[in-house]
Design an enzyme around this catalytic site. Sequence first.
Site, PDB file in Angstrom:
ATOM      1  N   ARG A  18      -2.548   6.908 -11.707  1.00 46.40           N
ATOM      2  CA  ARG A  18      -3.660   6.899 -12.665  1.00 46.40           C
ATOM      3  C   ARG A  18      -5.000   7.308 -12.038  1.00 46.40           C
ATOM      4  NH1 ARG A  18      -1.964   0.921 -14.550  1.00 46.40           N
ATOM      5  NH2 ARG A  18      -1.026   1.021 -12.467  1.00 46.40           N
ATOM      6  N   TYR A  22     -29.977  28.965  20.670  1.00 42.96           N
ATOM      7  CA  TYR A  22     -28.623  29.488  20.423  1.00 42.96           C
ATOM      8  C   TYR A  22     -28.645  31.005  20.435  1.00 42.96           C
ATOM      9  CZ  TYR A  22     -24.114  29.794  17.938  1.00 42.96           C
ATOM     10  OH  TYR A  22     -22.821  30.047  17.584  1.00 42.96           O
ATOM     11  N   LYS A  81      -4.056   6.025  -3.415  1.00 43.03           N
ATOM     12  CA  LYS A  81      -5.051   5.166  -4.077  1.00 43.03           C
ATOM     13  C   LYS A  81      -5.792   4.248  -3.115  1.00 43.03           C
ATOM     14  CE  LYS A  81      -3.592   1.792  -6.840  1.00 43.03           C
ATOM     15  NZ  LYS A  81      -3.169   1.155  -8.101  1.00 43.03           N
ATOM     16  N   ALA A 118     -47.653  23.558  14.166  1.00 41.71           N
ATOM     17  CA  ALA A 118     -46.820  23.936  13.023  1.00 41.71           C
ATOM     18  C   ALA A 118     -46.007  25.175  13.348  1.00 41.71           C
ATOM     19  CB  ALA A 118     -47.695  24.195  11.804  1.00 41.71           C
ATOM     20  N   ALA A 120       0.829  -1.212   0.000  1.00 46.75           N
ATOM     21  CA  ALA A 120       0.000   0.000   0.000  1.00 46.75           C
ATOM     22  C   ALA A 120       0.861   1.259   0.000  1.00 46.75           C
ATOM     23  CB  ALA A 120      -0.917  -0.008   1.220  1.00 46.75           C
TER      24      ALA A 120
HETATM   25  C1  UD1 Z   1       0.581  -5.550 -10.385  1.00 44.61           C
HETATM   26  C2  UD1 Z   1       1.352  -6.778 -10.888  1.00 44.61           C
HETATM   27  C3  UD1 Z   1       0.579  -7.370 -12.064  1.00 44.61           C
HETATM   28  C4  UD1 Z   1      -0.839  -7.722 -11.635  1.00 44.61           C
HETATM   29  C5  UD1 Z   1      -1.532  -6.513 -11.023  1.00 44.61           C
HETATM   30  C6  UD1 Z   1      -2.845  -6.961 -10.402  1.00 44.61           C
HETATM   31  C7  UD1 Z   1       3.727  -6.387 -10.508  1.00 44.61           C
HETATM   32  C8  UD1 Z   1       5.028  -6.042 -11.133  1.00 44.61           C
HETATM   33  N1  UD1 Z   1       2.661  -6.393 -11.307  1.00 44.61           N
HETATM   34  O1  UD1 Z   1       0.584  -4.583 -11.424  1.00 44.61           O
HETATM   35  O2  UD1 Z   1       1.239  -8.534 -12.545  1.00 44.61           O
HETATM   36  O3  UD1 Z   1      -1.564  -8.203 -12.754  1.00 44.61           O
HETATM   37  O4  UD1 Z   1      -0.746  -5.928  -9.983  1.00 44.61           O
HETATM   38  O5  UD1 Z   1      -3.617  -5.886  -9.957  1.00 44.61           O
HETATM   39  O6  UD1 Z   1       3.681  -6.675  -9.334  1.00 44.61           O
HETATM   40  N2  UD1 Z   1       3.099  -0.794  -4.555  1.00 44.61           N
HETATM   41  C9  UD1 Z   1       3.938  -0.478  -3.501  1.00 44.61           C
HETATM   42  N3  UD1 Z   1       5.190  -0.045  -3.760  1.00 44.61           N
HETATM   43  C10 UD1 Z   1       5.678   0.056  -5.042  1.00 44.61           C
HETATM   44  C11 UD1 Z   1       4.800  -0.259  -6.099  1.00 44.61           C
HETATM   45  C12 UD1 Z   1       3.531  -0.697  -5.834  1.00 44.61           C
HETATM   46  O7  UD1 Z   1       3.548  -0.581  -2.335  1.00 44.61           O
HETATM   47  O8  UD1 Z   1       6.837   0.440  -5.170  1.00 44.61           O
HETATM   48  C13 UD1 Z   1       1.726  -1.248  -4.247  1.00 44.61           C
HETATM   49  C14 UD1 Z   1       0.680  -0.288  -4.777  1.00 44.61           C
HETATM   50  O9  UD1 Z   1       0.335   0.671  -3.781  1.00 44.61           O
HETATM   51  C15 UD1 Z   1      -0.495  -1.210  -5.082  1.00 44.61           C
HETATM   52  C16 UD1 Z   1       0.165  -2.550  -5.376  1.00 44.61           C
HETATM   53  O10 UD1 Z   1       1.487  -2.461  -4.885  1.00 44.61           O
HETATM   54  O11 UD1 Z   1      -1.356  -1.362  -3.976  1.00 44.61           O
HETATM   55  C17 UD1 Z   1       0.200  -2.892  -6.865  1.00 44.61           C
HETATM   56  O12 UD1 Z   1       0.902  -1.861  -7.557  1.00 44.61           O
HETATM   57  P1  UD1 Z   1       0.431  -1.345  -8.986  1.00 44.61           P
HETATM   58  O13 UD1 Z   1       1.366  -0.288  -9.408  1.00 44.61           O
HETATM   59  O14 UD1 Z   1      -1.013  -1.050  -8.988  1.00 44.61           O
HETATM   60  O15 UD1 Z   1       0.728  -2.665  -9.859  1.00 44.61           O
HETATM   61  P2  UD1 Z   1       0.076  -3.050 -11.248  1.00 44.61           P
HETATM   62  O16 UD1 Z   1       0.715  -2.253 -12.316  1.00 44.61           O
HETATM   63  O17 UD1 Z   1      -1.382  -3.022 -11.171  1.00 44.61           O
HETATM   64 CA    CA Z   2      -2.806  -2.380  -9.596  1.00 45.72          CA
END
Ligand code: UD1
Ligand code: CA
Length: 459
Positions: free
Chosen positions: A15, A386, A22, A379, A9
């Site tokens: 995006r 206040y 997020k 009514a 997280a």
């Molecule tokens: C990731 C997976 C993808 C999968 C998808 C499912 C990888 C490389 N890819 O892609 O294969 O299909 O999830 O939803 O793992 N986060 C961190 N630190 C970071 C990066 C991300 O804590 O440095 C956390 C984000 O907050 C998020 C989660 O990891 O909650 C997933 O990251 P996100 O960037 O959404 O990965 P996807 O591109 O969706």
């Molecule tokens: Ca994701």
Amino acid sequence: MSNYAIILAAGKGTRMKSDLPKVLHKVSGITMLEHVFRAVSAIEPTKNVTVIGHKAELVKEVLAGQSQFALQTEQLGTGHAVMMAESELAGLEGQTLVIAGDTPLITGESLKELIDFHVSHKNVATILTATADNPFGYGRIIRNERGEVIKIVEQKDASEFEQQVKEINTGTYVFDNKRLFEALKNINTNNAQGEYYLTDVISIFREAGEKVGAYVLRDFDESLGVNDRLALATAESVMRRRINKAHMINGVTFQNPEATYIEVDVEIEPDVLIEANVTLKGQTKVGSETVLTNGAYLVDAKIGAGAVITNSMIEESEVADGVTVGPYAHIRPGSSLAKDVHIGNFVEVKGSSIGENSKAGHLTYIGNAEVGSNVNFGAGTITVNYDGQHKYKTKIANNAFVGSNSTLIAPLEIGENALTAAGSTITRDVPKDSVAIGRSRQENKDMYALKLPHHPSQK
Ligand code: UD1
Ligand code: CA
């Protein structure tokens, strides 16, 4: 063997185009992170580590006291994020669930099945996968000719052939805890995004000849990863259907479930009737046989049985059995309406208790009042609570009759069975069994209208 969990997280969620991290965006009333945490609780992890980074303090607040935290100061990828949890989990025997904080629809049952599958197959890693009609954006599960998983390829790194694959990585996995952190030492950033991908550990295990598997979700909906507002709205509608379906199975009637918004923690007893465009939020509870008409908007409201709430808003208040509210009433925080109270149109009640069978039918404001039973408000009654600086209390005893358009200037007590004459401004306490008249006397000037320009005789 023990279960552990790591929730990712730390990301910003670019995006989403939001100031809010997020995972703090809400679905059906609670953050995506809480949805994930609740699902994870089903596997009863002995240690739970949430990796936080972007706006870490804000994210931490949501799970404070429930999870441990690991800080990822720079978001270098999901693999890097998991490494941050190493100091909490290094050397422990058992299996570790890794889950992304942006997958709010995954259920506890699926996570339990995933763990069972992982343990019974003696895998080093098991990926939770699903089959997507439109797999764009997800990592793809690449299998060999024998059907064994050999690697995960991200959308941006996938060849045209790999992009055809419909089996996707949900972002949830179970790993042998020790082997996970060993494998993570061997990942690098040689990929399209220049990130440390967690997904790369799969091919590392395979190359070391270790057993990797996939558990396929039956229901693709559960795998939804929320990366933008479109997916957030999809998550809302899936969650809405799931919540409303559960209530219907429990005996609640919905006239239009697609147009009824009920948050996750709301409780509803059987035989409640819910019309379209009803909103039930927070810790709201609704008793049996109550009717909520179109436009009922309840936030943290406790409603008894057999009540009728007609197109009205009720916040942080208690409403007993048989009460009728509305249309167009507003019950504000800190109010309690006892059995069979009637609050009619254009009535506002705030921070007040109203005793059994009392009635305020029209155009009334009751604020900071303690009202007994069988009290009738004419009514246009106003409790003047206040003075611009302080709030004062109005106490009205059982069976009092407050005449229409009474202005009750607090602090004030109206005794039992007392009556205030219509149009009165009441500034002093009214004793029991008394009548208070606080208005100027009327004077009639005989025949005087004849002299005024509006009179027909003047035209
Ligand atoms: C990731 C997976 C993808 C999968 C998808 C499912 C990888 C490389 N890819 O892609 O294969 O299909 O999830 O939803 O793992 N986060 C961190 N630190 C970071 C990066 C991300 O804590 O440095 C956390 C984000 O907050 C998020 C989660 O990891 O909650 C997933 O990251 P996100 O960037 O959404 O990965 P996807 O591109 O969706
Ligand atoms: Ca994701």
